[in-house]
Enzyme design. Sequence first.
Site, PDB file in Angstrom:
ATOM      1  N   THR A   1      18.577  -9.868  25.461  1.00  0.00           N
ATOM      2  CA  THR A   1      18.810 -10.965  26.417  1.00  0.00           C
ATOM      3  C   THR A   1      17.584 -11.142  27.314  1.00  0.00           C
ATOM      4  O   THR A   1      17.112 -12.266  27.540  1.00  0.00           O
ATOM      5  CB  THR A   1      20.048 -10.684  27.287  1.00  0.00           C
ATOM      6  OG1 THR A   1      21.168 -10.493  26.428  1.00  0.00           O
ATOM      7  CG2 THR A   1      20.330 -11.818  28.246  1.00  0.00           C
TER       8      THR A   1
ATOM      9  N   PHE B   1      11.362 -20.835  28.339  1.00  0.00           N
ATOM     10  CA  PHE B   1      12.219 -20.091  27.419  1.00  0.00           C
ATOM     11  C   PHE B   1      12.407 -20.851  26.110  1.00  0.00           C
ATOM     12  O   PHE B   1      13.095 -20.449  25.255  1.00  0.00           O
ATOM     13  CB  PHE B   1      13.579 -19.801  28.059  1.00  0.00           C
ATOM     14  CG  PHE B   1      13.422 -19.195  29.424  1.00  0.00           C
ATOM     15  CD1 PHE B   1      12.486 -18.200  29.634  1.00  0.00           C
ATOM     16  CD2 PHE B   1      14.157 -19.642  30.491  1.00  0.00           C
ATOM     17  CE1 PHE B   1      12.308 -17.667  30.892  1.00  0.00           C
ATOM     18  CE2 PHE B   1      13.996 -19.106  31.743  1.00  0.00           C
ATOM     19  CZ  PHE B   1      13.066 -18.126  31.947  1.00  0.00           C
TER      20      PHE B   1
ATOM     21  N   TRP C   1      14.697 -12.542  25.314  1.00  0.00           N
ATOM     22  CA  TRP C   1      14.901 -13.964  25.016  1.00  0.00           C
ATOM     23  C   TRP C   1      14.326 -14.829  26.148  1.00  0.00           C
ATOM     24  O   TRP C   1      13.776 -15.905  25.912  1.00  0.00           O
ATOM     25  CB  TRP C   1      16.409 -14.249  24.871  1.00  0.00           C
ATOM     26  CG  TRP C   1      16.722 -15.693  24.601  1.00  0.00           C
ATOM     27  CD1 TRP C   1      16.772 -16.310  23.385  1.00  0.00           C
ATOM     28  CD2 TRP C   1      17.019 -16.703  25.570  1.00  0.00           C
ATOM     29  NE1 TRP C   1      17.086 -17.633  23.536  1.00  0.00           N
ATOM     30  CE2 TRP C   1      17.241 -17.917  24.864  1.00  0.00           C
ATOM     31  CE3 TRP C   1      17.120 -16.724  26.954  1.00  0.00           C
ATOM     32  CZ2 TRP C   1      17.565 -19.111  25.499  1.00  0.00           C
ATOM     33  CZ3 TRP C   1      17.430 -17.918  27.583  1.00  0.00           C
ATOM     34  CH2 TRP C   1      17.650 -19.096  26.859  1.00  0.00           C
ATOM     35  N   HIS C   2      14.432 -14.305  27.376  1.00  0.00           N
ATOM     36  CA  HIS C   2      13.967 -15.100  28.511  1.00  0.00           C
ATOM     37  C   HIS C   2      12.446 -15.198  28.597  1.00  0.00           C
ATOM     38  O   HIS C   2      11.929 -16.118  29.220  1.00  0.00           O
ATOM     39  CB  HIS C   2      14.512 -14.520  29.822  1.00  0.00           C
ATOM     40  CG  HIS C   2      15.939 -14.898  30.059  1.00  0.00           C
ATOM     41  ND1 HIS C   2      16.983 -14.207  29.525  1.00  0.00           N
ATOM     42  CD2 HIS C   2      16.492 -15.924  30.763  1.00  0.00           C
ATOM     43  CE1 HIS C   2      18.120 -14.784  29.897  1.00  0.00           C
ATOM     44  NE2 HIS C   2      17.852 -15.825  30.643  1.00  0.00           N
ATOM     45  N   GLY C   3      11.739 -14.251  28.024  1.00  0.00           N
ATOM     46  CA  GLY C   3      10.284 -14.328  28.082  1.00  0.00           C
ATOM     47  C   GLY C   3       9.626 -13.162  27.396  1.00  0.00           C
ATOM     48  O   GLY C   3      10.174 -12.062  27.334  1.00  0.00           O
TER      49      GLY C   3
END
Lengths: 465, 360
Positions: free
Chosen positions: A312, A465, A315-317
């Site tokens: 998670t 993102f 996924w954001h960066g």
Amino acid sequence: MLFSSITFLYYFLPLTIGLYFLFPKCLKNMVLLLSSLLFYAWGEPKYILLMGSSIVLGYGFGLLVEKYRGKKLGQVFCILSVIISLSFLVYFKYVDFFITNFNAITGLNIPLLKVVLPIGISFYTFQMISYIVDIYRGEEAQKNIIYMAAYIAMFPQLIAGPIVRYSDIAKQLETRTHSWDMAAEGIRRFVSGLAKKVLLANQLGELCNVFRGSDEKSVLFYWLYAFAFGLHIYFDFSGYSDMAIGLGKIFGFRFLENFNYPYISASITEFWRRWHISLGSWFRDYVYIPLGGNRVKRGRQFFNILMVWMLTGFWHGAAWNFIVWGLFFAILLMIEKVWLLKYLKKSKVFSHIYVLFFVMISFIIFNAQDMGQAFLDIKGLFGIDGVPIVSAQALYCLSSFFVILIIAVIGATPAVPYGIKMVCHKPIGEKIINRIEPFVLMVLLLVITAYLVDGSFNPFLYFRF
Amino acid sequence: MKKVTCILFAVFLAAGFLLCVFLPKAQYSDSERRKLASMPTFQAQNIWNGRFMTDFETYAVDTFPFRTAFRTLKAVTATNVFFKKDNNDIYVSDGFIAAVEYPFNEDSLNRAVKRFRYIYETYLTKNNKVFLSIIPDKNCFLAKDSGHLSMDYREFEEQMKQKMDFAQYISISELLEKDDYYKTDTHWRQEKIIDVAERLAQNMGTTLSSNYKLHTLTHDFYGVYYGQAALPLESDVLQYVTQDVFDECYVYDGQNNKEITMYDMEKAAGRDPYEMFLSGSLSLVILNNLKAQEDKKLIVFRDSFGSSIAPLLISGYSQITLVDIRYIQPDYLGQFVHFDNCDVLFLYSTLVLNNSETLK
């Protein structure tokens, strides 16, 4: 193209809505697709080909997975499709991160590829995966490539979500109804989302930028920044989700909610049921449960939690602070699962303070350039390293942004909808609200336009993102 | 009412679209004093590399219908609804518009000193008397009382004095107050700085004629901050003073090689009336007083504040050379300016010293 831009609001949107309602039912998805491709190409003309090939591959694999469902070949096609989708994402988003870390470990000097991140790739890749996996699990594949492409490329949710599952809108793609009620609801949602973004998030972002650029850091300033950024990211992202949901309604779609007042949560577990709901449920259904979910031994369950939250974060960066951010939540969630949750239920005040504090710390990690800056910011909150308690600039910012902060705090709770609900309990109250609502929305649109015309500070946080 | 919401929204968007597309586009914004973006070229290459889209976004914002009115709406909302202390760093206090000038940028000050020292070491000798004076910006008199950020002007002055050890410092800040500045502009009012001119002259060893005539421009003066503030405020009155000695002066524009007048009345009626003083932003201007009692020359390194005070000093000199090193490289000064037996005054506002990247 940003929703919160003059180009979108006064050029793209009127044309798209006009054409959409002008064309007959059978061509509406085509209008949506073409306008979505234009919307995407406006920001990323080169990457339209990438998205196009993703769609064609997804469409083909969808048919193959359906054809061979229940057979070994169906599984192979499903895995192959997921691997291809993820490889696009890995190449465009993470390749330089991997090269940098490989270089750091081995001492080599492999040059970075400096690939430009295609807008929205994280969102549409996840939608594509959900489409294929849902077909594998029994959902019917979309036979009409126009409909399939319209689902993946649909502009309201293309660049910033919510992550719409194919199963949730499959029927709506084929047959959906349009009504004044739904459109009016959509307009209200869109305008309030736009107001959240332009009137609150952008201004709170301005405060965060002043902090970042200041040489006059103080404990007060660090707290002000942490507080403002927590609100900024909430209004930025939930505002965008509101706009997406609202636009969806105008076009006859019902997307699932993505935010539900996360800052009123009494535990981190609850927070993640209220924050970026579509992402949380995506990871739950496509990663956590396939890994075994809760129905495994505690050790394995914790491994699953760590894995899901690391992903998670990632996924954001493509940076370590995002991974640490995810793992930070994983640890809190595990602590709550084992021990803390029962104590949190005993004290409402403590539980809210606990959630707000740790969420605030998490967003400091999230927004830092790197982990070094994250530690510096966290130390600053506690006056470590000799930071003064107050500074003139911090006091100035506090007084200048005070009203905005207060409005933001109230807006982050269900107080306003609750108040409106209370007023609407009485027929006269409902009548008044119904009468003034359209005009309030128009005034809001005028003020938003004024801010867009005047301001240059309008970046959207979730673009990266 | 759901129908009303939908219809109003549709009308709003349609009207916005039609106005955006069909309303004639302005090319220049008077209030912002800048050229507005024009429609980008529709070419395949521009579209492929995304340039067209980026430029179109700027164009759409710049040429939005009723842009000035919308900017005013934003400013009013920011100050009266959100109670922001400033709007885009501009604030209004006691009817005066000012820009937040904060913090004290020591690097900028050092850079300015370095440029001045270069001039001193390259062109000046012990025969030149060198003076320094700093003009505090309007913020100095407004910010503290109105609760806005204010840099430490005393510290600023002290540091400048110490670092410019080759120059004699002439303090003028105690002669100034907020009323000596225009309400809507950055600059000081010429008619209010006669005492400043006298202080400078006295410290530089000359005397000025005290025979002044006051004139008033008939039209309103909206200064540079007016457009930036975008708030409905009153205009200023621009006044200027003349002396008999002006009739005996020859003013030369060294940048364009032509004679100019002390006060340019065409510019007084133009977009920025303050430019009437010695024709505004020019790199080199020479004021020759043909009836001067003695051969006393002054070279002033200055910013735009210098344009309005120089005419007040001319009665004490035979020649005043104004040099603006924002528009001319100091390396070339030797070709145009003769420094022998001249007094030299560095006269700068804190606005320029605190943002000295403009100095060449």
